[in-house]
Scaffold this active site. Structure first.
Site, PDB file in Angstrom:
ATOM      1  N   GLU A 122      -3.105  16.154  31.093  1.00  8.29           N
ATOM      2  CA  GLU A 122      -3.294  15.364  30.257  1.00  8.29           C
ATOM      3  C   GLU A 122      -3.090  15.690  28.890  1.00  8.29           C
ATOM      4  O   GLU A 122      -2.327  17.006  28.777  1.00  8.29           O
ATOM      5  CB  GLU A 122      -5.161  14.993  30.046  1.00  8.29           C
ATOM      6  CG  GLU A 122      -5.307  14.156  31.454  1.00  8.29           C
ATOM      7  CD  GLU A 122      -6.819  13.970  31.618  1.00  8.29           C
ATOM      8  OE1 GLU A 122      -7.107  12.977  32.399  1.00  8.29           O
ATOM      9  OE2 GLU A 122      -7.658  14.673  30.881  1.00  8.29           O
ATOM     10  N   HIS A 244     -10.881   7.684  21.376  1.00 13.98           N
ATOM     11  CA  HIS A 244     -10.042   7.857  22.507  1.00 13.98           C
ATOM     12  C   HIS A 244      -9.112   6.696  22.045  1.00 13.98           C
ATOM     13  O   HIS A 244      -9.128   5.636  21.767  1.00 13.98           O
ATOM     14  CB  HIS A 244     -10.914   7.166  23.933  1.00 13.98           C
ATOM     15  CG  HIS A 244      -9.869   7.615  25.089  1.00 13.98           C
ATOM     16  ND1 HIS A 244      -8.887   6.678  25.574  1.00 13.98           N
ATOM     17  CD2 HIS A 244      -9.920   8.524  25.924  1.00 13.98           C
ATOM     18  CE1 HIS A 244      -8.421   7.368  26.486  1.00 13.98           C
ATOM     19  NE2 HIS A 244      -9.005   8.238  26.935  1.00 13.98           N
ATOM     20  N   ARG A 290      -5.369  14.028  21.427  1.00 12.38           N
ATOM     21  CA  ARG A 290      -6.091  12.604  21.036  1.00 12.38           C
ATOM     22  C   ARG A 290      -5.989  12.224  19.680  1.00 12.38           C
ATOM     23  O   ARG A 290      -6.187  11.126  19.060  1.00 12.38           O
ATOM     24  CB  ARG A 290      -7.423  12.322  21.749  1.00 12.38           C
ATOM     25  CG  ARG A 290      -7.235  12.357  23.357  1.00 12.38           C
ATOM     26  CD  ARG A 290      -8.690  12.478  23.927  1.00 12.38           C
ATOM     27  NE  ARG A 290      -8.519  12.073  25.233  1.00 12.38           N
ATOM     28  CZ  ARG A 290      -9.676  12.359  26.226  1.00 12.38           C
ATOM     29  NH1 ARG A 290     -10.797  12.596  25.600  1.00 12.38           N
ATOM     30  NH2 ARG A 290      -9.484  11.995  27.323  1.00 12.38           N
ATOM     31  N   HIS A 351     -15.407   7.783  20.984  1.00 12.95           N
ATOM     32  CA  HIS A 351     -15.341   8.041  22.439  1.00 12.95           C
ATOM     33  C   HIS A 351     -16.410   9.544  22.864  1.00 12.95           C
ATOM     34  O   HIS A 351     -17.145   9.399  23.679  1.00 12.95           O
ATOM     35  CB  HIS A 351     -14.064   8.357  23.043  1.00 12.95           C
ATOM     36  CG  HIS A 351     -13.834   8.982  24.534  1.00 12.95           C
ATOM     37  ND1 HIS A 351     -14.241   8.220  25.519  1.00 12.95           N
ATOM     38  CD2 HIS A 351     -13.442   9.992  24.989  1.00 12.95           C
ATOM     39  CE1 HIS A 351     -14.235   8.669  26.448  1.00 12.95           C
ATOM     40  NE2 HIS A 351     -13.400   9.898  26.361  1.00 12.95           N
ATOM     41  N   ARG A 386     -11.501  17.882  20.680  1.00 12.17           N
ATOM     42  CA  ARG A 386     -12.019  18.088  21.907  1.00 12.17           C
ATOM     43  C   ARG A 386     -10.415  17.614  22.689  1.00 12.17           C
ATOM     44  O   ARG A 386      -9.855  16.621  22.805  1.00 12.17           O
ATOM     45  CB  ARG A 386     -12.804  17.090  22.684  1.00 12.17           C
ATOM     46  CG  ARG A 386     -13.266  17.376  24.108  1.00 12.17           C
ATOM     47  CD  ARG A 386     -14.195  16.483  24.648  1.00 12.17           C
ATOM     48  NE  ARG A 386     -13.961  14.991  24.641  1.00 12.17           N
ATOM     49  CZ  ARG A 386     -13.607  14.447  25.713  1.00 12.17           C
ATOM     50  NH1 ARG A 386     -13.251  15.095  27.018  1.00 12.17           N
ATOM     51  NH2 ARG A 386     -12.726  13.078  26.025  1.00 12.17           N
TER      52      ARG A 386
END
Length: 535
Positions: A122, A244, A290, A351, A386
């Site tokens: 990811e 997100h 992100r 998110h 994060r």
């Protein structure tokens, strides 16, 4: 009539963190786990991607640590990062022992397997290190842990219980400031009960529902953060709210997240004309962290006046898509989108709350006997952004650490002395609940407009003015009328919104998830934003 209960450990929250703590604590303890709604109503069952952990021989602890530090934009606590990563394999082994059915690798042509479990990649990760259960990891983890908890006679799972506030020595005008339990609204009796406990763990999740568009369920209202603040705990880095990049855009779809693992397996972001655009923002393209991807999408939507952009994985085989992403495939198909042949309309949505209640390596807060774990807490792991799939790992590592720390304190802490019952003698039933729903809508709209992905000083000042009015109005309502879940969630969320705005106004730079057009550059020195209650 209200009731009084005695527990060794009271855990407020029934997600990954709360259940892990309950299952790790000694079997002889009397443990209560509270859920505001049904046990499965929290954020954990919604998690799709997986758990980041160093499991493959080609990966290393150092690589995972460095990837996390880079994603955190200079604000991660390296000791917290190392502690989490170094304990990642033990956490995964524990989950396997609990029965989590992680997706396995198929055997190669010779019938051999180099590694038993399938790992995906990811954004922000330099290696494949995300262990998962297809694209429904959170649901699988929750099912396994909740099943184990139901088998344990010493664990009481209490549904439809909304914590009102923590009970502390200071609030009772006693010496010291130890947490003694909590007042809890029982939705089945509509009474506020008293739950006394030797130890209290906050595992209530984040506060993403403070925004108009969110991937989180409705219960993500910052309850633990607000209760801890009112009890005297510091909070940290609440200006860093992760959006997100890819949530499904459809008028009838509510809060459905399109897992980042799609981009990890080659999904491409496109404009309506089919043009790729991430190349203009970051050399890592769709696998950038992100915050970068979300800002890029936000920029293109505003530049072109779009309602959404597209995420396209249709260049992969239909069998591959259905095998790796069955949940996303079925959900999109329900809304008339066949992702094997069509791109997915997506928008960013709130998110994850990267800040929270300040804790140490054992989950201890500033109040004795009170612990915070999971998204409620601020460990220093995430920094200013994060990295994908580190959050579930944080839940397991810190929940296990908190449980171990509590186990070491058992001989020293006795049950709290007499605690007064909740006093509802001076309040009445409200006939103006429209005030609650109106304030809910106003809060979430101005937080989205003024304290969203891109901020300015003027927007923050406007938000601060409005939140102060709401705080005053809700405080008056809370003082005069019987509490309800909606009122309690709104009260907590408005307080957390105020803390988010205060934190954002203190940061005179742009870093990670916090982007202010009036301070577009990143300061040479990275500083945290720590707020201290006035007690």
């Amino acid at each position: 009539m209200s009731e009084t209960y005695q527990h060794d450990v009271l855990i407020i929250g029934s997600g990954a963190a709360g259940l892990t703590a309950a299952l790790t604590l000694p079997h002889h303890l009397k443990i209560a786990v509270l859920s505001k709604g049904k046990l499965a109503d929290g954020s954990t069952p919604w998690a799709q991607g997986g758990v980041a952990a160093v499991l493959d021989i080609s990966d290393s602890i150092e690589s995972h640590v460095q990837d996390t530090l880079v994603a955190g934009a200079g604000l991660c606590h390296e000791e917290a990062v190392r502690f989490t990563v170094e304990n990642s394999q033990a956490a995964i082994n524990w989950l396997i022992e609990q029965g989590v059915p992680f997706t396995r690798n198929p055997a190669d042509e010779t019938g051999q397997q180099q590694f038993a479990y399938h790992l995906t990649r990811e954004g922000g990760h330099s290696h494949r290190r995300i262990i998962h259960v297809a694209d429904a990891t959170g649901a699988a983890v929750f099912n396994a842990l909740s099943s184990k908890a139901k088998e344990r006679e010493n664990i009481q799972l209490l549904e439809h219980q909304t914590a009102v506030d923590l009970i502390t020595d200071k609030k009772l005008n006693r010496q010291g400031n130890r947490c003694l339990g909590a007042y809890v609204l029982n939705a089945q009796t509509n009474q506020v009960d008293t739950h006394a406990a030797r130890f209290v763990i906050l595992a209530t999740g984040g506060a993403a529902r403070v925004y108009l568009y969110s991937s989180n369920p409705d219960g993500a209202s910052g309850d633990g953060i607000a209760m801890a603040w009112r009890a005297g705990c510091r909070v940290g880095n609440l200006e860093f709210n992760q959006f997100h990049p890819t949530c499904l855009y459809h008028p009838k779809a509510k809060n459905f997240l399109i897992t980042e693992a799609l981009r990890g397996e080659g999904a491409i972001l496109k404009l309506p004309n089919g043009e790729r655009f991430m190349k203009r923002f970051d050399e890592r393209l769709e696998l950038a962290p992100r915050d970068i991807v979300a800002r890029a999408i936000d920029h293109e939507m505003k530049r072109l006046g779009l309602d959404h952009v597209y995420l396209d994985i249709s260049h992969k085989s239909a069998d591959f898509i259905k095998e790796h992403f069955p949940t996303v495939y079925e959900r999109c198909l329900f809304f008339g989108i066949d992702i094997t042949s069509q791109p997915i309309p997506v928008v960013p949505a709130a998110h994850y709350t990267c800040g929270g209640v300040v804790i140490n390596q054992h989950g201890c807060t500033d109040v004795e006997g009170l612990y915070a774990i999971g998204e409620t807490s601020f460990t220093g792991l995430h920094g200013a952004n994060r990295m994908a799939s580190n959050s579930l790992l944080e839940c397991f590592v810190y929940a296990r650490s908190a449980a171990e720390h509590i186990s070491q304190q058992l001989d020293k802490i006795k049950q709290p002395n007499f605690l007064p019952n909740w006093d509802a003698s001076l309040v009445t039933d409200s006939d103006e609940d429209i005030v609650i729903s109106h304030n809910w809508n106003e809060l979430r709209h101005f937080m989205w407009d003024y304290v969203g992905i891109v901020r300015t000083n003027k927007r923050l000042i406007r938000a601060q003015h409005r939140v102060k009015l709401l705080l005053s109005e809700i405080d008056e309502f809370y003082s005069n009328y019987r509490v309800s879940r909606d009122l309690l969630e709104l009260r907590n969320l408005v307080l957390v919104a105020d803390l988010i705005i205060q934190s954002a106004m203190q940061r005179k730079e742009s870093r990670g998830l916090h982007y202010n057009l009036d301070y577009p550059n990143c300061s040479a020195v990275a500083k945290e934003t720590i707020l201290q209650p006035d007690y």
